[in-house]
Design an enzyme around this catalytic site. Structure first.
Site, mmCIF file in Angstrom:
data_model
loop_
_atom_site.group_PDB
_atom_site.id
_atom_site.type_symbol
_atom_site.label_atom_id
_atom_site.label_comp_id
_atom_site.label_asym_id
_atom_site.label_seq_id
_atom_site.Cartn_x
_atom_site.Cartn_y
_atom_site.Cartn_z
ATOM 1 N N ASP A 50 22.023 33.250 48.985
ATOM 2 C CA ASP A 50 22.980 32.918 47.938
ATOM 3 C C ASP A 50 22.747 33.822 46.731
ATOM 4 O O ASP A 50 21.812 33.625 45.957
ATOM 5 C CB ASP A 50 22.824 31.449 47.536
ATOM 6 C CG ASP A 50 23.865 31.016 46.502
ATOM 7 O OD1 ASP A 50 24.648 31.879 46.052
ATOM 8 O OD2 ASP A 50 23.885 29.820 46.143
ATOM 9 N N HIS B 182 25.676 31.988 43.239
ATOM 10 C CA HIS B 182 25.349 30.921 42.303
ATOM 11 C C HIS B 182 24.044 31.245 41.574
ATOM 12 O O HIS B 182 23.413 32.260 41.842
ATOM 13 C CB HIS B 182 25.262 29.592 43.054
ATOM 14 C CG HIS B 182 26.518 29.249 43.786
ATOM 15 N ND1 HIS B 182 26.691 29.511 45.130
ATOM 16 C CD2 HIS B 182 27.675 28.705 43.348
ATOM 17 C CE1 HIS B 182 27.900 29.134 45.501
ATOM 18 N NE2 HIS B 182 28.522 28.644 44.443
ATOM 19 N N SER C 75 32.984 26.640 42.933
ATOM 20 C CA SER C 75 31.612 26.142 42.922
ATOM 21 C C SER C 75 30.761 26.750 41.807
ATOM 22 O O SER C 75 29.746 26.166 41.411
ATOM 23 C CB SER C 75 30.938 26.402 44.278
ATOM 24 O OG SER C 75 30.975 27.779 44.595
#
Length: 412
Positions: free
Chosen positions: A387, A390, A142
């Site tokens: 998160d 990312h 990802s």
């Protein structure tokens, strides 16, 4: 009146006058008038009609090949990104940190400055010119998708791409830029090689994986022969129990603590996987001879006071300095193992049949604890989790594409 009409009318009048008076004109004056007509076009038209795509690229800022682009520091930059969270129509909701409540903006106004040289700003027009007619694939997890999403936003400032494919899980995507015949895609894979998750008696996943480094993940390897530029990266799935095999031979295990089993560190696991992956790419007979492979090194996470599932967060709002990062960290060890495998293919054994390059983001991004979504990612299935893996868009990850452009120009 349009500039082209002005130029045509002016040229026609001049030519008629020259024909009427050609007997009276000296050769020198005739030559001067011809030159004047030609150069009038340079000033009337906004783009030089004699500059080809190749020549256009040569006008871009040059980089000293001896300069280490990845050794430097972040400096304040008032200009910020080429796009905003509202100007990029392809920006994914989970990376739209500002939309989801991030109030500080300082993280947007820094850019990378290598020691001893300058890294040119990203130029969407020049990039699309360079990759005209090509197919580029981001192969990885990802974070590889995150990288592609950044590039997509940057390029959309020059041309709006067409969304031409999305699989059922929205893991594999294909975008097309018709004016430049350029295809940009993602090929999602956990480990780059073939993998199977072990299941319990109820056929539920256990989080324990078996991977076979003698077989590539077909999701990306089947598409490799049609690829011109492959951006290869995978990292964060390796931090879990993994049994590593080579065919019927078990080489060891990461984080498994099984008796009579060779215990492997993550960086040792990376060496085994990336060695096999680069060997496969280098020896791919069905692949294009001018295939370019760029390996992106591990992108660091910045969890503090816990991990992703124990309350860890990343609330910082400004970059670290060089003296604030740990150059002996696990990420730097993994980076070294990844780069070593590229060097074995290219520099040491001189066996490279294809072109390889390194996009070395690890040290660069260790300095950007402020660039993650943290709690500002709007994931309704992961409420309460932050998160710190990312990167916000726009944000520091956009610098990866400045690196990418520089690397591709060097490999052309």
């Amino acid at each position: 009146m349009k500039s082209s009409s002005i130029f045509r009318e002016s040229s026609e009048k001049t030519e008629r006058w020259m024909m009427k008076n050609k007997g009276r004109l000296s050769p020198f004056l005739l030559s001067s008038l011809c030159i004047t007509i030609v150069f009038t076009g340079f000033f009337v038209f906004h783009q030089n009609p004699f500059i080809s795509d190749q020549n256009f690229l040569t006008l871009q800022p040059q980089i000293d090949p001896k300069c280490d682009l990845f050794k430097g520091h972040w400096v304040p930059d008032k200009r910020g990104s080429l796009y905003t969270n509202s100007s990029c129509s392809t920006l994914p909701d989970s990376k739209n940190c500002i939309k989801h409540g991030r109030s500080d903006r300082d993280f947007l106004f820094w850019r990378w400055k290598p020691d001893g040289c300058d890294l040119p700003r990203f130029n969407p027009k020049a990039f699309l010119t360079m990759v005209r007619g090509k197919k580029m694939s981001f192969i990885g997890d990802s974070v590889a998708r995150n990288h592609m999403e950044s590039l997509l936003c940057l390029l959309s400032m020059e041309e709006t791409p067409k969304d031409i494919y999305k699989d059922g899980e929205d893991r594999n995507r294909i975008w097309y830029f018709p004016k430049h015949d350029f295809t940009l895609s993602t090929s999602w894979t956990k480990f780059l090689v073939e993998e199977h998750e072990r299941v319990d008696g109820n056929k539920k996943g256990t989080g324990l994986f078996d991977i076979d480094i003698s077989k590539m993940d077909e999701g990306w390897s089947n598409g490799l022969p049609n690829t011109d530029i492959a951006i290869v990266s995978a990292a964060h799935w390796f931090f879990r129990p993994i049994f590593i095999h080579r065919g019927d031979e078990t080489l060891g295990c990461i984080y498994c603590n099984v008796p009579n089993m060779t215990q492997l560190s993550p960086d040792q696991g990376f060496k085994l996987v990336y060695s096999s992956v680069f060997k496969h790419i280098n020896e791919c007979e069905n692949c294009k001879k001018d295939l370019v492979t760029v390996m992106r090194t591990i992108s660091p996470a910045h969890f503090e006071n816990g991990t992703w599932d124990t309350g860890g967060s990343c609330r910082r709002t400004s970059p670290f300095g060089v003296n604030q990062i740990d150059l002996q960290s696990n990420e730097m060890k993994i980076r070294a193992s990844q780069i070593e495998q590229i060097e074995l293919i290219t520099e040491r054994d001189h066996k490279a049949k294809k072109k390889f390059g390194v996009l070395d983001v690890t040290r660069v991004m260790l300095m950007r604890p402020d660039g993650h979504p943290n709690s500002h990612w709007g994931n309704k299935w992961m409420k309460g989790y932050n998160d710190c893996v990312h990167w916000c868009l726009p944000g520091p990850i956009d610098a990866w594409n400045e690196f990418l452009m520089a690397i591709l120009r060097q490999l052309r």
